[in-house]
Scaffold this motif. Sequence first.
Motif, PDB file in Angstrom:
ATOM      1  N   VAL C 162       0.822  -1.210   0.000  1.00 58.99           N
ATOM      2  CA  VAL C 162       0.000   0.000   0.000  1.00 58.99           C
ATOM      3  C   VAL C 162       0.860   1.266   0.000  1.00 58.99           C
ATOM      4  O   VAL C 162       0.411   2.341  -0.404  1.00 58.99           O
ATOM      5  CB  VAL C 162      -0.995   0.000   1.191  1.00 58.99           C
ATOM      6  CG1 VAL C 162      -0.283   0.142   2.512  1.00 58.99           C
ATOM      7  CG2 VAL C 162      -2.058   1.075   1.031  1.00 58.99           C
ATOM      8  N   ALA C 180      -3.414   5.222   4.096  1.00 59.18           N
ATOM      9  CA  ALA C 180      -3.812   6.216   3.109  1.00 59.18           C
ATOM     10  C   ALA C 180      -4.460   7.425   3.786  1.00 59.18           C
ATOM     11  O   ALA C 180      -5.002   7.322   4.881  1.00 59.18           O
ATOM     12  CB  ALA C 180      -4.781   5.591   2.114  1.00 59.18           C
ATOM     13  N   SER C 323      -3.806  -4.759   2.665  1.00 61.24           N
ATOM     14  CA  SER C 323      -4.688  -3.646   3.028  1.00 61.24           C
ATOM     15  C   SER C 323      -4.120  -2.951   4.258  1.00 61.24           C
ATOM     16  O   SER C 323      -3.639  -3.601   5.185  1.00 61.24           O
ATOM     17  CB  SER C 323      -6.077  -4.199   3.359  1.00 61.24           C
ATOM     18  OG  SER C 323      -6.793  -3.286   4.177  1.00 61.24           O
ATOM     19  N   CYS C 324      -4.159  -1.632   4.262  1.00 65.87           N
ATOM     20  CA  CYS C 324      -3.596  -0.927   5.416  1.00 65.87           C
ATOM     21  C   CYS C 324      -4.496  -1.080   6.631  1.00 65.87           C
ATOM     22  O   CYS C 324      -4.066  -0.904   7.760  1.00 65.87           O
ATOM     23  CB  CYS C 324      -3.338   0.544   5.091  1.00 65.87           C
ATOM     24  SG  CYS C 324      -4.752   1.647   5.269  1.00 65.87           S
ATOM     25  N   GLY C 325      -5.764  -1.385   6.403  1.00 67.42           N
ATOM     26  CA  GLY C 325      -6.660  -1.625   7.521  1.00 67.42           C
ATOM     27  C   GLY C 325      -7.342  -0.382   8.064  1.00 67.42           C
ATOM     28  O   GLY C 325      -8.039  -0.454   9.072  1.00 67.42           O
ATOM     29  N   LYS C 326      -7.162   0.729   7.398  1.00 67.14           N
ATOM     30  CA  LYS C 326      -7.742   1.954   7.943  1.00 67.14           C
ATOM     31  C   LYS C 326      -9.258   2.019   7.730  1.00 67.14           C
ATOM     32  O   LYS C 326     -10.007   2.324   8.655  1.00 67.14           O
ATOM     33  CB  LYS C 326      -7.076   3.177   7.308  1.00 67.14           C
ATOM     34  CG  LYS C 326      -7.613   4.492   7.842  1.00 67.14           C
ATOM     35  CD  LYS C 326      -6.803   5.657   7.315  1.00 67.14           C
ATOM     36  CE  LYS C 326      -7.349   6.986   7.809  1.00 67.14           C
ATOM     37  NZ  LYS C 326      -6.560   8.133   7.319  1.00 67.14           N
ATOM     38  N   CYS C 327      -9.694   1.754   6.513  1.00 67.91           N
ATOM     39  CA  CYS C 327     -11.123   1.971   6.262  1.00 67.91           C
ATOM     40  C   CYS C 327     -11.919   0.668   6.290  1.00 67.91           C
ATOM     41  O   CYS C 327     -11.429  -0.400   5.934  1.00 67.91           O
ATOM     42  CB  CYS C 327     -11.346   2.762   4.976  1.00 67.91           C
ATOM     43  SG  CYS C 327     -11.070   1.876   3.453  1.00 67.91           S
ATOM     44  N   CYS C 330     -12.528  -1.887   2.937  1.00 67.90           N
ATOM     45  CA  CYS C 330     -11.392  -2.673   2.468  1.00 67.90           C
ATOM     46  C   CYS C 330     -10.906  -3.640   3.538  1.00 67.90           C
ATOM     47  O   CYS C 330     -10.679  -4.813   3.273  1.00 67.90           O
ATOM     48  CB  CYS C 330     -10.293  -1.720   2.016  1.00 67.90           C
ATOM     49  SG  CYS C 330      -8.721  -2.457   1.614  1.00 67.90           S
ATOM     50  N   ARG C 331     -10.772  -3.164   4.769  1.00 61.87           N
ATOM     51  CA  ARG C 331     -10.273  -4.025   5.845  1.00 61.87           C
ATOM     52  C   ARG C 331     -11.180  -5.228   6.064  1.00 61.87           C
ATOM     53  O   ARG C 331     -10.735  -6.371   6.129  1.00 61.87           O
ATOM     54  CB  ARG C 331     -10.172  -3.228   7.153  1.00 61.87           C
ATOM     55  CG  ARG C 331      -9.689  -4.060   8.340  1.00 61.87           C
ATOM     56  CD  ARG C 331      -9.784  -3.276   9.648  1.00 61.87           C
ATOM     57  NE  ARG C 331     -11.164  -2.995  10.017  1.00 61.87           N
ATOM     58  CZ  ARG C 331     -11.681  -1.780  10.177  1.00 61.87           C
ATOM     59  NH1 ARG C 331     -10.928  -0.707  10.025  1.00 61.87           N
ATOM     60  NH2 ARG C 331     -12.942  -1.622  10.504  1.00 61.87           N
ATOM     61  N   SER C 368     -14.349   2.943  -0.534  1.00 70.92           N
ATOM     62  CA  SER C 368     -13.022   2.770   0.051  1.00 70.92           C
ATOM     63  C   SER C 368     -12.246   4.076  -0.028  1.00 70.92           C
ATOM     64  O   SER C 368     -12.451   4.896  -0.914  1.00 70.92           O
ATOM     65  CB  SER C 368     -12.243   1.673  -0.669  1.00 70.92           C
ATOM     66  OG  SER C 368     -12.815   0.414  -0.395  1.00 70.92           O
ATOM     67  N   LEU C 369     -11.345   4.200   0.913  1.00 68.17           N
ATOM     68  CA  LEU C 369     -10.599   5.448   1.037  1.00 68.17           C
ATOM     69  C   LEU C 369      -9.547   5.601  -0.056  1.00 68.17           C
ATOM     70  O   LEU C 369      -9.272   6.699  -0.513  1.00 68.17           O
ATOM     71  CB  LEU C 369      -9.943   5.491   2.427  1.00 68.17           C
ATOM     72  CG  LEU C 369      -9.192   6.736   2.827  1.00 68.17           C
ATOM     73  CD1 LEU C 369     -10.074   7.963   2.756  1.00 68.17           C
ATOM     74  CD2 LEU C 369      -8.649   6.576   4.239  1.00 68.17           C
ATOM     75  N   CYS C 370      -8.914   4.518  -0.464  1.00 67.34           N
ATOM     76  CA  CYS C 370      -7.871   4.660  -1.482  1.00 67.34           C
ATOM     77  C   CYS C 370      -8.050   3.645  -2.589  1.00 67.34           C
ATOM     78  O   CYS C 370      -8.940   2.796  -2.556  1.00 67.34           O
ATOM     79  CB  CYS C 370      -6.478   4.559  -0.862  1.00 67.34           C
ATOM     80  SG  CYS C 370      -5.863   2.886  -0.656  1.00 67.34           S
ATOM     81  N   LEU C 372      -6.565   1.016  -3.382  1.00 66.62           N
ATOM     82  CA  LEU C 372      -6.467  -0.423  -3.120  1.00 66.62           C
ATOM     83  C   LEU C 372      -7.853  -1.017  -2.934  1.00 66.62           C
ATOM     84  O   LEU C 372      -8.253  -1.943  -3.621  1.00 66.62           O
ATOM     85  CB  LEU C 372      -5.581  -0.695  -1.895  1.00 66.62           C
ATOM     86  CG  LEU C 372      -5.121  -2.144  -1.692  1.00 66.62           C
ATOM     87  CD1 LEU C 372      -3.852  -2.199  -0.854  1.00 66.62           C
ATOM     88  CD2 LEU C 372      -6.178  -3.017  -1.072  1.00 66.62           C
ATOM     89  N   GLY C 373      -8.607  -0.452  -2.019  1.00 67.57           N
ATOM     90  CA  GLY C 373      -9.952  -0.970  -1.779  1.00 67.57           C
ATOM     91  C   GLY C 373     -10.882  -0.714  -2.954  1.00 67.57           C
ATOM     92  O   GLY C 373     -11.736  -1.536  -3.276  1.00 67.57           O
TER      93      GLY C 373
END
Lengths: 226, 144, 398
Positions: C162, C180, C323-327, C330-331, C368-370, C372-373
Amino acid sequence: MGNISLTLNGTPVSAPQGMTILEVARENGIDIPTMCYLKDLAPVGACRLCVVEVEGSRTLVGSCHTPVTPGMVIQTHSPKVLEVRRVLIELMMASHPDTCIVCEAANCCELRLRATDLEVGMPRFRTRMHYFPVEDENPSIIRDMSKCILCRRCVAACDNIEGKKMFSLAYRGFETKVIYDLDKPIGSNETCRDCKTCITLCPTGALRLPMKFGQEKKGPVLYVKG
Amino acid sequence: MTKKAARVKTPDNILMALQEAQARSGPLTPEVMAGLAASLGVPSNDVYGVASFYSFLSIRPLGRNVIRVCQSLPCHLKEGQAVIDAIRKALGVGPGRTTEDSRFTFELVNCIGLCDGAPAMLINHDVHTDLTPGKIAGILQKYK
Amino acid sequence: MPQEKVVLRNCGAIDPADIKTHRAREGFKALEKARGMTPEEVISEIKTSGLRGRGGAGFPCGIKWEGARNSPGDEKYVIGNADEGEVGTFKDRYIIQNDPFSLVEGLAIAGYAVGARQGYIYLRWEYSYLLDLLRGAIDQARAAGYLDGFRIEVRQGAGAYVCGEESALMESVEGKRGEARYRPPFPTVAGLFQKPTTINNVETLMNVAPIVLKGGAWYAGMGTERSRGTKVFSVSGDVARPGVYEMVLGSPLRELVEGLAGAKDIKMIQIGGATGRIIPYDQIDAPLAFESYLGAGAITVYNRSRGVLEIVGRTMEFLAEESCGKCTPCRQGTEWLVETLDRFRRGEGAARDIGYMQVLADTMALSSLCGLGQAACSGLVDTLKYFRDDYDRGISGK
Ligand SMILES: Cc1cc2nc3c(=O)[nH]c(=O)nc-3n(C[C@H](O)[C@H](O)[C@H](O)COP(=O)(O)O)c2cc1C
Ligand code: SF4
Ligand code: SF4
Ligand code: FES
């Protein structure tokens, strides 16, 4: 800064430049659900529950962090938006334990509140659960991270309101977790400031006050049919 | 003004501090992380938060040599699994584990950008491409 | 259609450790020429060329530079994105291995155009073995006087796909978790350390010197209406000759995978890696361009022996891990998809889950925030459309 005009759910409104969509909507009496957003703190943009439709945008946009621009055409409760919010709530519940019946926060849980608002029925998306032992050694706070929905309010609150930063995010992806110290349980000797800010803000039962049996609950009792 | 304060630049770079510590003295033990937190003047939970985010920062003990075999599709299509099995056999431990003698840690990683030489792996910083099960013993032999 | 070498012009022709061999092939001539122009003229030339970002999103390079140039502030940054984490991409590695000088030159021109005195190259940890070569190229360029008033620092990643995403990359350079950020503000307004910043892919920057030397109109003469110039492809999977190929944009996919790479018996092709599209063989004559299929140019070929569910399942496992896991979408969404695809792979899928996958894919793309998602389900959605039978066979009891 001057005022700008935009269209909110079909109605022309005017708002000061620099305001977010969420702020403008709330000023106009429209309730957009939020989870990670905390008034007076920098937006986080993590939960995505506040998304709205903006004409010309490929994706939905987070209303808590997107400033209004002149001529913006916004739909806060279109069928598309509502369906996305419903799925988001289901996803928050996807790894959440089914222990509402014995949860002390059951009567004031924002997750349940939002699920009811959005008429989420049987959740379609269920994943494995996180099982973390309950951290109950500390006299001021009990943490049950199995119930955490990663809204990050406690992280932001401790950092920005109390200036202490007891909590951080750790790991990544589905393993992401709010941790204390080097991912240790909050021990009995951590004094923090006992301000209860994080406990008050936590939308779920993940953070709570150590309570003795018979003590008063946080909110009104559940409405019972019949 | 508290509103923007949350996002202003951190004066000290936690990630670089962790990278340097790991290059200097190996895996990031609790002592190392606590020491870094103290010297950077940041909470230990922040240091741990960064350390646990990145795959190549290790908060668990590592062997002297780290084998990182690519498990992504381009390598998988070229019989990557046979190579993984061969390494498992040669080491006597599976992915995610370190050998008893601490000589090797064996990890599976995502695409390492060597797909034109699939299947591929890194041992420490060295590149090994076009692997076959038969090549494994000879390669491992060079790492003590 | 043969290969057309613009980006790879020096690869194999120079010694990547010796700046003299690079200078012998017009190296740093473009930087000298750019410095004789105004920054606005340089930007205008890039805009004329029609150069779009090669890192996946395809944003027009000139407009990005102009945005950062026009943002108020003295302190600005330019970043070369060498995180190259997309599954099946290795072109940036090949470029740095063979011609690190042109990357340095491109970044220096970007710095001049944008008004930045500091540049960064974010090199993924997996490419640590390129660190000396890259730093050597910077040092030699500095010693030769090409980098006066402009500093380039190489920063290493630490293993996180990410972090190739521009906002996560900036968080990482700032030393934080690579999560992100929401936009706006865009990096050109408030990027690294909240200062105006441009981020460009390695390959994008490699195009800059030739454009400055030969002119934007020359560059715009190649390719299609909306995709100018050439593109470097990383071809892997079931092909006889995996490797890096450069072609004019708009070239048919068939030329690349069957012609150059020698693929046979193709079932499907994944274009753009884990976040990319998956298309069946009958679309083999599609042009490679932003308006059809492109991404960052990762082309993974699958022959008829390959199973759709395994490919989509493994792709989703990658995205869930990275996944960064923030949103939330996606998480939680990637995890549910991994588990669900796993059930289908075991023949234990539930018929209703096919519909749920579609619903979830929509939500992830929309909220999704970015990137990736947002793009995580591209291949899933494609295969549900083109290879629905494979999913049906994964339903329990079928
Ligand atoms: C999950 C994700 C990973 C990405 N990885 C990379 C990468 O490794 N290299 C890259 O150049 N761009 C990557 N990008 C695209 C960047 O966000 C950004 O668009 C790009 O670096 C801009 O440069 P360009 O305009 O020159 O393409 C990624 C995007 C996403 C969403
Ligand atoms: S513990 Fe509560 S406040 Fe903190 S992130 Fe989890 S759900 Fe939010
Ligand atoms: S889409 Fe995925 S990678 Fe991007 S911010 Fe959300 S969780 Fe992180
Ligand atoms: S309230 Fe806006 S993203 Fe969470």
